[in-house]
Write an enzyme that holds these catalytic residues in place. Structure first.
Site, PDB file in Angstrom:
ATOM      1  N   PRO A 100       0.766  -1.259   0.000  1.00 60.55           N
ATOM      2  CA  PRO A 100       0.000   0.000   0.000  1.00 60.55           C
ATOM      3  C   PRO A 100       0.795   1.306   0.000  1.00 60.55           C
ATOM      4  CG  PRO A 100      -0.172  -1.095   2.138  1.00 60.55           C
ATOM      5  CD  PRO A 100       0.594  -2.020   1.256  1.00 60.55           C
TER       6      PRO A 100
ATOM      7  N   THR B  73       1.777   1.070  -6.238  1.00 57.29           N
ATOM      8  CA  THR B  73       1.851   2.441  -6.747  1.00 57.29           C
ATOM      9  C   THR B  73       2.516   3.304  -5.684  1.00 57.29           C
ATOM     10  OG1 THR B  73      -0.066   2.219  -8.171  1.00 57.29           O
ATOM     11  CG2 THR B  73       0.504   4.445  -7.470  1.00 57.29           C
TER      12      THR B  73
ATOM     13  N   LYS C 274       2.358   6.015 -14.789  1.00 56.90           N
ATOM     14  CA  LYS C 274       1.067   5.726 -14.169  1.00 56.90           C
ATOM     15  C   LYS C 274       0.502   6.969 -13.491  1.00 56.90           C
ATOM     16  CE  LYS C 274      -1.807   3.649 -10.906  1.00 56.90           C
ATOM     17  NZ  LYS C 274      -2.149   2.658  -9.901  1.00 56.90           N
TER      18      LYS C 274
ATOM     19  N   LYS D 226      -4.743   9.951  -2.997  1.00 53.58           N
ATOM     20  CA  LYS D 226      -3.379   9.443  -2.793  1.00 53.58           C
ATOM     21  C   LYS D 226      -2.575   9.627  -4.086  1.00 53.58           C
ATOM     22  CE  LYS D 226      -0.695   5.220  -2.625  1.00 53.58           C
ATOM     23  NZ  LYS D 226      -0.694   3.815  -3.073  1.00 53.58           N
TER      24      LYS D 226
END
Lengths: 297, 297, 297, 297
Positions: free
Chosen positions: B67, B97, B172, B247
């Site tokens: 996470p 990520t 991304k 986020k």
């Protein structure tokens, strides 16, 4: 029996649009203050008239393609406006991009004189005007929209009925606001990626295949060299100029204020294009916003 | 000979990803602190290990799906980190990520120990994780990317090589920033059009066929009722939550600051999602930004 | 010899302004559509008239305090407008806050009829109107400004001459845009500090003594409890309503578009107040933007 | 008995600060990697040391003025950090502007070794450092703050206690974010007014006497020629550079992200200064944002 069309306003868009009507064997009478623009059309078979009124009087259909709401209102309204001088069963089609409230004012006036009218702003630029592949986004009664459709089809590929009078203007201006937003967003993403060492072409491929996909990436990439036949690859020459995007974003902000609709990204996009214009970008294609974002130092 | 894969991190994304590896006949040893998540996988044929290190020691390939960058660094780095305990010819694939600089730090450490590693964050959400149709956006050496590709293909449909170490994270996060921007832009355009009396479905069709076209209009329309199977049509439940978009936008702004890249619409989008979250939107799908824009009065 | 003043528009601002003229022994004839508002003034010694024209005809000076440019134009212009019915040497003073271009249009029309006129919008709110401490920001010829000054002094404390016709409107709207910006900025700073555990009163003292100092911190602190007699300390009741700030920010954005002046913070401030209004803040004091920023969850 | 002070970091700010301590008869031992900077101070009576540790070991009070959180942490923390080498009853004062979380980390480490420490970032620039009129905004225990106050008073005029450890950094960065916002807002207002024909000096007077009043209008007018002794009147040379404002706005956005506090105008201000810097404004005074807004065409 084909219609007799009066075409008022033979600029970069209006000229080729009228030509496509001629190619499709419509009878066309043209008017413009610019005699050179008129001559181009009469050389191709159009008739001309001394005044807009003279052109309109004889026609079944009147099409206008004019630069501002002020001019549209001055042409249609008032004692010697077109609404008062056309035949009772004439159809009026205004293809100008103007404020929705101006469009509604003129269409309401037409209806009060028993004349049918729609707003039908276009999307697609001069290339699409030449090729007869414009998109028309129409507002008005269904009867008038249906009557206009075969004529618009001679100049365009996609003909949409967005809703009541003025809805064509609303849909077009919403679309162009969204276009500005994703063009700036695409430029921000590409510029940031490149500043981190990525290749703009590779990044474009990735985002096009992912959730970032949008029209800018598909057909109008703002990064120089990624696509061969777009303004970005010819120093942002040609295309859709920053000052025209500014005009549309101004109409969008006016509409937002009237609607009490919050458009934070739309408002900021208008500001960024204004800054770009003030710093000299006025005559460049609107994808040059990438250049505005890039570091010059 | 098929690889033996250690899979660390069996959350909403990691769980189904590991399952797809099993379905493709890879030998998989899993680890997660959550024993229930482990059991789901052992029931389907995975082996389990007591610790991440134990899982990694025996494997040819280590995949992590975690996470945050803090956790990724604590798992890979340090005296008992995975980099020091894996076999010399092992390949490490981090699908989390995280910030590009964190990815680069870990990959550099791996290289210093002679271990190959790539960053390979995913796009597509839990549905694509289940269906094995994720998009992987990879950064790292071509050799490592080529070695990873057959394994990633068992879990995804599109596998991209964005560039050097960290480039997967960069691409991304640029993509997701652009996604946020066109989702808000699309919401602003639809909301303004509807406030002027237009039908959101008609408007969506028009903009999809015009220069406003983007992924939100194509597959994820934010206006309730326009598309049947999207979060907007089920009270913004499910999908990609506002707090996760927040986020990613936080990572994007961190990257922009490091890059000295101006991202005005990206920065404002981050603010709008923060406001939406603060006003209670945290657990809704990110397309609920339309609701945030709408008048409640 | 004291002037005879016609006062048109007896709302929350106009009523107390007319009263202060009476207190200063001016002869005042009032007009308003609202008979109750008229009665309050006649009880205090004013005369009343059946129509705005009737009031204006007998006066040396006409003062108007009206809610919009549309109404100002309808009152002054046209065949039965005040410009055509006043005495040749009358002086017209419009204290309404309207677009600069509307002010210029009316003043130009007055000059064409040989009548002197200035725009004189006010700053200070209802409390200052009652106390006779308003600020007047005037635009127009120096001769007219000098003639108006003794009359305005009966209602206000600071009387400024901003420049030619319309300049009063420009300066006021620029001031109010700046007010919105520093009020939001002050709210952002206080909210962020408090979220980090700081005391809003201590923070306010520090910033007031430092380079963050501004009018909001000095006399109108937006954080509840920091100052005793401000709207923030009475649930944002009273004061200057969000919807009125929205009106002024709308005028500012209209002016910016005409000026081709970039106002990025002004545009975003307009959007934030629009969002606040749409979410129910319309009738609160404008310092409640702090509440809009705060987390509700 | 006067304190013996170790002063680490003799840059544009630190140098004059140390000089003011000497002028106030403190015993000062200085350290900097730059020998020229050291010599300026020893010429005025300071002692010097070979290393920061050597300087700190002998002192009752250690003051640091360093350019980044990274450097502050490397100087204080670790086996040979100052925290481990100072006397047990020493007081540490960090005057650097760094992230609040970095300040908290260092102060917590000091406390763990039984050493008192405060963060005490300054406001006021090099002129105030020379004149001994800086503002100190302190965070930490009251005991440590009270002990530091007499020493800080030798270098500054206003000494504030903002709250617990890190609160000095929070308050300073909130203040500077607000400063950026009202400087841009003031520039937008003046630029728009001037584009409408108003005089910038007249406008400044009006807004200073009205609700737009703020520090920029009072002492740092961004319009060239309005005030004689400000950067705007000397081509934006000297003062507080755009790149330093960018650093502070970066710290503000980092703090906002950690706080989950929405700062829309703060975020946009950071973007505008980044754009200004990218277009070449890096070394100009921050009031040159007015120039960035102005039309060049």
């Amino acid at each position: 029996m084909t219609s007799h069309i009066a075409f008022i306003g033979l600029g970069n868009m209006g000229g080729p649009m009228a030509r496509n009507l001629l190619k499709n064997n419509f009878k066309v009478t043209v008017f413009d203050l610019n005699q050179d623009a008129v001559k181009v059309l009469t050389d191709q078979g159009a008739q001309s008239a001394e005044t807009a009124q003279a052109a309109a009087k004889k026609a079944d259909v009147v099409i206008t393609m004019l630069p501002s709401g002020e001019i549209v209102k001055s042409v249609y309204l008032g004692d010697d406006g077109l609404i008062r001088c056309v035949q009772k069963d004439a159809l009026l089609i205004d293809c100008s991009t103007i404020a929705a409230e101006d469009a509604r004012e003129v269409i309401t006036a037409a209806h009060q004189h028993g004349v049918g009218m729609i707003d039908a702003p276009v999307s697609g630029g001069t290339a699409a005007a030449e090729a007869g592949t414009l998109t028309f986004i129409c507002g008005g009664d269904d009867k008038d929209y249906q009557a206009a459709k075969p004529i618009l089809s001679a100049m365009g590929k996609n003909i949409f009925h967005a809703g009541e009078a003025g809805a064509g203007q609303v849909a077009k201006i919403c679309n162009n606001m969204l276009l500005a937003i994703h063009m700036i967003g695409t430029s921000e993403a590409l510029n940031m990626g490149v500043s981190q060492g990525l290749d703009p072409e590779v990044m474009s491929e990735i985002m096009k295949a992912s959730s970032g996909n949008n029209w800018s990436l598909q057909v109008y990439n703002p990064y120089p060299g990624v696509m061969p036949n777009v303004p970005a690859s010819r120093d942002y020459q040609g295309g859709f100029m920053v000052e025209l995007m500014n005009k549309d974003l101004g109409l969008a902000q006016k509409l937002a204020a009237q609607s009490k609709a919050a458009t934070p990204l739309g408002a900021l996009s208008a500001q960024l294009y204004q800054l770009h214009q003030n710093q000299g970008g006025s005559g460049l294609d609107f994808s040059s916003i990438l250049q505005f974002l890039q570091s010059q130092s």
